[in-house]
Design a protein around this motif. Sequence first.
Motif, PDB file in Angstrom:
ATOM      1  N   LEU A  79     -82.117  20.176 -70.260  1.00  0.00           N
ATOM      2  CA  LEU A  79     -82.064  21.628 -70.422  1.00  0.00           C
ATOM      3  C   LEU A  79     -82.851  22.067 -71.656  1.00  0.00           C
ATOM      4  O   LEU A  79     -83.220  23.227 -71.776  1.00  0.00           O
ATOM      5  CB  LEU A  79     -80.612  22.090 -70.524  1.00  0.00           C
ATOM      6  CG  LEU A  79     -79.783  21.909 -69.237  1.00  0.00           C
ATOM      7  CD1 LEU A  79     -78.312  22.192 -69.510  1.00  0.00           C
ATOM      8  CD2 LEU A  79     -80.304  22.813 -68.129  1.00  0.00           C
ATOM      9  N   ILE A  80     -83.104  21.131 -72.574  1.00  0.00           N
ATOM     10  CA  ILE A  80     -83.963  21.424 -73.725  1.00  0.00           C
ATOM     11  C   ILE A  80     -85.416  21.378 -73.251  1.00  0.00           C
ATOM     12  O   ILE A  80     -85.874  20.330 -72.773  1.00  0.00           O
ATOM     13  CB  ILE A  80     -83.757  20.385 -74.846  1.00  0.00           C
ATOM     14  CG1 ILE A  80     -82.295  20.335 -75.282  1.00  0.00           C
ATOM     15  CG2 ILE A  80     -84.668  20.695 -76.028  1.00  0.00           C
ATOM     16  CD1 ILE A  80     -81.992  19.195 -76.231  1.00  0.00           C
ATOM     17  N   TYR A 113     -77.882  30.492 -74.805  1.00  0.00           N
ATOM     18  CA  TYR A 113     -78.323  29.968 -76.102  1.00  0.00           C
ATOM     19  C   TYR A 113     -79.667  29.263 -75.967  1.00  0.00           C
ATOM     20  O   TYR A 113     -80.569  29.454 -76.795  1.00  0.00           O
ATOM     21  CB  TYR A 113     -77.285  29.004 -76.665  1.00  0.00           C
ATOM     22  CG  TYR A 113     -77.698  28.390 -77.988  1.00  0.00           C
ATOM     23  CD1 TYR A 113     -77.476  29.066 -79.186  1.00  0.00           C
ATOM     24  CD2 TYR A 113     -78.345  27.146 -78.043  1.00  0.00           C
ATOM     25  CE1 TYR A 113     -77.882  28.524 -80.404  1.00  0.00           C
ATOM     26  CE2 TYR A 113     -78.742  26.602 -79.250  1.00  0.00           C
ATOM     27  CZ  TYR A 113     -78.510  27.298 -80.424  1.00  0.00           C
ATOM     28  OH  TYR A 113     -78.919  26.756 -81.617  1.00  0.00           O
ATOM     29  N   ILE A 114     -79.797  28.462 -74.918  1.00  0.00           N
ATOM     30  CA  ILE A 114     -81.051  27.729 -74.700  1.00  0.00           C
ATOM     31  C   ILE A 114     -82.197  28.698 -74.460  1.00  0.00           C
ATOM     32  O   ILE A 114     -83.293  28.543 -75.024  1.00  0.00           O
ATOM     33  CB  ILE A 114     -80.902  26.758 -73.517  1.00  0.00           C
ATOM     34  CG1 ILE A 114     -79.927  25.632 -73.892  1.00  0.00           C
ATOM     35  CG2 ILE A 114     -82.252  26.176 -73.118  1.00  0.00           C
ATOM     36  CD1 ILE A 114     -79.505  24.772 -72.724  1.00  0.00           C
ATOM     37  N   GLU A 115     -81.963  29.720 -73.631  1.00  0.00           N
ATOM     38  CA  GLU A 115     -83.000  30.694 -73.327  1.00  0.00           C
ATOM     39  C   GLU A 115     -83.467  31.437 -74.572  1.00  0.00           C
ATOM     40  O   GLU A 115     -84.652  31.730 -74.733  1.00  0.00           O
ATOM     41  CB  GLU A 115     -82.482  31.708 -72.289  1.00  0.00           C
ATOM     42  CG  GLU A 115     -82.309  31.145 -70.892  1.00  0.00           C
ATOM     43  CD  GLU A 115     -83.640  30.864 -70.216  1.00  0.00           C
ATOM     44  OE1 GLU A 115     -84.620  31.589 -70.516  1.00  0.00           O
ATOM     45  OE2 GLU A 115     -83.719  29.935 -69.403  1.00  0.00           O
ATOM     46  N   VAL A 128     -73.008  21.890 -68.822  1.00  0.00           N
ATOM     47  CA  VAL A 128     -73.792  22.254 -70.015  1.00  0.00           C
ATOM     48  C   VAL A 128     -74.649  23.488 -69.738  1.00  0.00           C
ATOM     49  O   VAL A 128     -74.772  24.378 -70.589  1.00  0.00           O
ATOM     50  CB  VAL A 128     -74.673  21.066 -70.460  1.00  0.00           C
ATOM     51  CG1 VAL A 128     -75.597  21.484 -71.606  1.00  0.00           C
ATOM     52  CG2 VAL A 128     -73.805  19.897 -70.901  1.00  0.00           C
ATOM     53  N   GLY A 129     -75.220  23.556 -68.546  1.00  0.00           N
ATOM     54  CA  GLY A 129     -76.047  24.708 -68.196  1.00  0.00           C
ATOM     55  C   GLY A 129     -75.259  26.001 -68.198  1.00  0.00           C
ATOM     56  O   GLY A 129     -75.711  27.023 -68.721  1.00  0.00           O
ATOM     57  N   LEU A 130     -74.055  25.975 -67.632  1.00  0.00           N
ATOM     58  CA  LEU A 130     -73.226  27.182 -67.599  1.00  0.00           C
ATOM     59  C   LEU A 130     -72.770  27.581 -68.997  1.00  0.00           C
ATOM     60  O   LEU A 130     -72.696  28.768 -69.326  1.00  0.00           O
ATOM     61  CB  LEU A 130     -72.005  26.949 -66.706  1.00  0.00           C
ATOM     62  CG  LEU A 130     -72.281  26.844 -65.198  1.00  0.00           C
ATOM     63  CD1 LEU A 130     -71.020  26.446 -64.456  1.00  0.00           C
ATOM     64  CD2 LEU A 130     -72.814  28.177 -64.656  1.00  0.00           C
TER      65      LEU A 130
END
Length: 266
Positions: free
Chosen positions: A161-162, A106-108, A99-101
């Motif tokens: 990650l959120i 998008y998260i950033e 998910v991080g990769l």
Amino acid sequence: MDYFQAIVLAIVQGIVEFLPISSSAHLILVPELLGWDDQGLAFDVAVHVGTLVAVVAFLRKEISLIVPAWLTGWTNQKWDANGQIGWLIIIATIPVGLVGLAFKDYIELNLRSGLVIAGSTLVFGLLLGWADVNAKRNRKTIDSLDWKQTVIVGCAQALALIPGTSRSGITMTALLALGYTRTAAARFSFLMAVPAIALPGLLKGKELIEASTQTQWPILLTGASVSALVAFLCMNLFMRFVDRVGMMPFVIYRILLSIAIFVLLT
């Protein structure tokens, strides 16, 4: 960045990294509330190295059993209980890595806002409270973990990650909901933290090297040392009272923090 700012942020990182209250939320909010500039990639790497050193030192006995047992198992393709825990830690790390990769950019760009942090702090705090209330009769220990439950916990970790979710908080929530004791949930969450901190740290370190920016080594070493010491002390204190007190103090803190953020933003 000066030494005072470095020490304050390192203390914050050391306190919140392994408590179920979200380190990312605090490291985003504290500089904003104090009017400080972003601490930068180099400092983020330094304090994460510090917390990695702390968790390895805290779990040194378990790690000294798990790593050799996992490596030895390759000789005859058979793993004892410690070797199997090694596999479970790897399995639990896969979802957050994927998910991080896939969604890092998008998260950033989209999920670091104050409203997202406030909402996730509240929602996942209440979920932790629900799991803790229902965990009083839990009896399962780490030895009871199987790969199916580990996948569930790994997927839960990916939600961290959120910003505002809390990696330790969501993994403890999942383990409590699966019937594990508070102590077992906390300890396995700490074990999961080793690769969960190390792998992003390596990626950030690679970015830092490629950036070729000027490095303030004395400040970075100060940040790493302070975060390591504070994190080690916090883990010891947390494990001493978590089984007696439970997670409710952290749930209450998360509710109050989310309310404070909403008030500040409106």
